[in-house]
Motif scaffolding. Structure first.
Motif, short mmCIF file in Angstrom:
data_model
loop_
_atom_site.label_atom_id
_atom_site.label_comp_id
_atom_site.label_asym_id
_atom_site.label_seq_id
_atom_site.Cartn_x
_atom_site.Cartn_y
_atom_site.Cartn_z
N ILE A 132 24.11 50.62 92.10
CA ILE A 132 23.61 50.73 91.02
C ILE A 132 22.23 50.07 90.53
N GLU A 133 22.32 48.83 91.11
CA GLU A 133 21.01 48.08 90.87
C GLU A 133 19.86 48.85 91.35
N LEU A 134 19.92 49.26 92.45
CA LEU A 134 18.68 49.81 92.88
C LEU A 134 18.52 51.38 92.77
N ALA A 135 19.68 51.92 92.52
CA ALA A 135 19.31 53.44 92.11
C ALA A 135 19.02 53.52 90.71
N THR A 136 19.07 52.79 89.83
CA THR A 136 18.59 52.61 88.46
C THR A 136 17.10 51.94 88.34
N HIS A 137 17.00 50.80 89.11
CA HIS A 137 15.77 50.28 89.21
C HIS A 137 14.44 51.00 89.75
N GLU A 138 15.02 51.60 91.12
CA GLU A 138 13.84 52.19 91.73
C GLU A 138 13.77 53.86 91.01
N ALA A 139 14.72 54.51 90.66
CA ALA A 139 14.49 55.83 90.32
C ALA A 139 14.85 56.05 89.13
N TYR A 140 16.39 56.29 88.42
CA TYR A 140 16.46 56.52 87.20
C TYR A 140 17.39 55.38 86.36
N PRO A 141 16.73 55.20 85.52
CA PRO A 141 15.56 55.38 84.76
C PRO A 141 14.39 54.48 85.06
N GLY A 142 14.21 53.93 86.34
CA GLY A 142 13.16 52.99 86.79
C GLY A 142 12.09 53.59 87.29
N HIS A 143 11.43 53.00 88.15
CA HIS A 143 9.92 53.55 88.64
C HIS A 143 9.79 54.81 88.69
N HIS A 144 10.50 55.80 89.21
CA HIS A 144 10.46 56.99 89.46
C HIS A 144 9.91 57.76 88.23
N ILE A 145 10.94 57.36 87.04
CA ILE A 145 10.78 58.08 85.70
C ILE A 145 9.46 57.30 85.15
N GLN A 146 9.57 56.07 85.30
CA GLN A 146 8.44 55.30 84.55
C GLN A 146 6.94 56.05 85.18
N ALA A 147 6.79 56.21 86.21
CA ALA A 147 5.76 56.81 86.95
C ALA A 147 5.48 58.22 86.56
N THR A 148 6.65 59.00 86.57
CA THR A 148 6.43 60.49 85.92
C THR A 148 5.80 60.59 84.58
N LEU A 149 6.47 59.58 83.43
CA LEU A 149 6.15 59.72 82.31
C LEU A 149 4.80 58.98 81.98
N LEU A 150 4.27 58.06 83.03
CA LEU A 150 3.04 57.32 82.61
C LEU A 150 1.84 58.53 83.21
N GLU A 151 2.21 59.07 84.14
CA GLU A 151 1.16 60.30 84.53
C GLU A 151 0.98 61.28 83.62
N ALA A 152 2.10 61.76 83.01
CA ALA A 152 1.94 62.57 82.03
C ALA A 152 1.39 62.07 80.68
N GLU A 153 1.44 61.04 80.34
CA GLU A 153 0.62 60.54 79.08
C GLU A 153 -0.57 60.03 79.52
N MET A 154 -0.94 59.16 80.44
CA MET A 154 -2.29 58.31 80.63
C MET A 154 -3.21 59.21 81.50
N LEU A 155 -2.67 60.02 82.61
CA LEU A 155 -3.52 60.99 83.23
C LEU A 155 -3.63 62.51 82.65
N ASP A 156 -2.60 63.17 82.47
CA ASP A 156 -2.70 64.31 82.14
C ASP A 156 -3.11 64.59 80.52
N LYS A 157 -2.59 63.78 79.87
CA LYS A 157 -2.98 64.05 78.37
C LYS A 157 -4.37 63.01 77.88
N ARG A 158 -4.34 62.00 78.34
CA ARG A 158 -5.59 61.14 77.89
C ARG A 158 -6.63 61.24 79.09
N GLY A 159 -6.44 61.40 80.15
CA GLY A 159 -7.57 61.41 81.25
C GLY A 159 -8.01 60.16 81.60
N TRP A 160 -7.01 59.17 81.47
CA TRP A 160 -7.52 57.63 81.87
C TRP A 160 -7.29 57.59 83.32
N ARG A 161 -8.38 57.75 84.16
CA ARG A 161 -8.28 57.87 85.54
C ARG A 161 -7.74 56.46 86.27
#
Length: 420
Positions: A224-253
């Motif tokens: 559980i520690e690694l599955a949640t930390h690395e993926a759900y809702p950890g780094h994978h979801i974090q990076a997915t949402l960050l890309e959508a907001e900071m890159l796709d929406k704001r264009g902050w390269r």
């Protein structure tokens, strides 16, 4: 006279990405890059000397100080984040040349813009005394603890199926609370990725390679520690949402590039750790390990001891600041490798094998170790504060933190440079 300073934030962001890629020609630590692969490949063939890169980062920093952001709160916020990143990589460039800060505290401030408490030996000793009452048997506590924990070691040929099942369960729980892109997903790779027991390699567009070590010990609680930390809702979801907001929406390269250094890592690791307890309450975690992990690992004979085991896990989590103190003493106070490992065994109450692994990570990433424990404390305070939010609100605040990472930037709102 030299060329005038660049003060446009968009162009300074592009300069930051380029310089960060150049720096990583000298830095063995991993990073995430989801930008132009041709640019990345070209820079890998153009190894510029570190002193020249320090000068280029300093020029970038000067451009940020000169930028006019008076008309936009977003521009002011963006500039502060970029300044933090520039300072962190200036400090990292100095470290790579053997120019060490004067202390562990100074290194943490230079790389992460925070101050982390120093805890005395008595703090860890008191917790160890409490643990004495939990671990069965007689003899020295570290030896009893090691023997007890290793009974919960998942056999090597069972690890992948345990991890795959737990990732699936963690994904289901995360998607019950967060509206995510339909095409997001991960690829599980059982291989070794640097010094890490697991590593989420974000590829962009909601896809991540999640690497799990095939050589490091994998105990029941790590599923559980690694599955949640690395993926759900950890780094994978974090990076997915960050890309959508900071890159796709704001264009902050600048968010195409995620190095291991800068205040953003306090939030990244702290939020990934926060997601463990958010996805699985303590009772749910015990039930999952009892009903799913133990049978899948062929360890059902340990079912009567699973609650005792989790009491041990609770104490080890409370003792994880011992890793900071091991790093402080090993990196700056002349401790030998063996003495630091002994400390982690005695006061972090790790098995010797895991203590050796922890020190390997400290050797590789140095003071980054503080991002896991201090980061969790910072994120917990940021999400929960004093208003005792319910579960739904905690998920909502975690998502907001992923999408717009409000960071512990103590030095940058007035643009004062940090000094290593």
């Amino acid at each position: 006279m030299g060329a005038p300073l660049e003060t446009d934030l968009g162009k300074l962001a592009e300069d930051y990405v380029r310089l960060a890629l150049h720096l990583h020609n000298h830095d063995p630590n991993p990073y995430i890059f989801i930008g132009d692969k041709a640019q990345q490949a070209a820079i890998k063939e153009d190894k510029r000397p570190l002193p020249a890169l320090e000068g280029a980062f300093a020029r970038l920093r000067g451009g940020l100080e000169a930028a006019d952001v008076s008309g936009s709160k977003d521009d002011s916020f963006r500039r502060a984040l970029l300044a933090d990143r520039a300072d962190a990589l200036i400090a990292r460039a100095a470290l790579l040349q053997g120019h060490m800060p004067e202390s562990f505290e100074a290194e943490v401030e230079a790389l992460y813009s925070v101050s982390v408490p120093e805890l005395p030996e008595e703090h860890f000793r008191a917790l160890a005394v409490e643990l004495e009452q939990i671990i069965p048997g007689s003899g020295p506590l570290p030896e009893r603890m090691s023997a007890f924990r290793d009974r919960f070691l998942v056999p090597h040929d069972h690890v992948e199926k345990v991890v795959a099942a737990t990732l699936k369960e963690a994904r289901k729980r995360t998607r019950a609370h967060l509206d995510l892109p339909e095409d997001e997903g991960i690829t599980l790779l059982m291989n070794n990725f640097g010094a890490f027991g697991a590593f989420a390699e974000y590829l962009g567009k909601g896809r991540t390679n999640v690497h799990f070590s095939t050589t490091m010990p994998f105990h029941v609680d790590r599923a559980i520690e690694l599955a949640t930390h690395e993926a759900y809702p950890g780094h994978h979801i974090q990076a997915t949402l960050l890309e959508a907001e900071m890159l796709d929406k704001r264009g902050w390269r600048e968010w195409e590039m995620l190095p291991l250094f800068g205040a953003h890592t306090i939030v990244a690791e702290g939020a990934a750790n926060y997601g463990v307890g958010l996805s699985f309450t303590r009772a749910e975690r015990i039930a999952y390990d009892r009903d799913v992990v133990l049978p899948m690992a062929g360890l059902t004979h340990l079912t009567p001891e699973i609650e005792t085991y989790h009491r041990y896990v609770d104490y080890v989590e409370r003792l994880n600041y011992a890793r900071n103190e091991a790093a402080r003493r090993f990196l700056y106070q002349g401790w030998s490798r063996e003495r630091a490992i002994d400390w982690l065994v005695a006061y972090g109450l790790e098995t010797r094998t895991i203590a050796e692994m922890r020190l390997n990570i400290i050797e590789a990433i140095r003071s980054y170790v503080i991002t896991y424990n201090y980061g969790l404390d910072w994120v917990t305070e940021h999400i929960e504060g004093t208003d005792a939010p319910d579960t739904a609100l905690r998920w909502q605040r975690l998502r907001a933190l992923f999408e717009k990472p409000v960071m512990p930037l103590r030095a940058h709102w007035n643009m004062a440079p940090r000094r290593p």
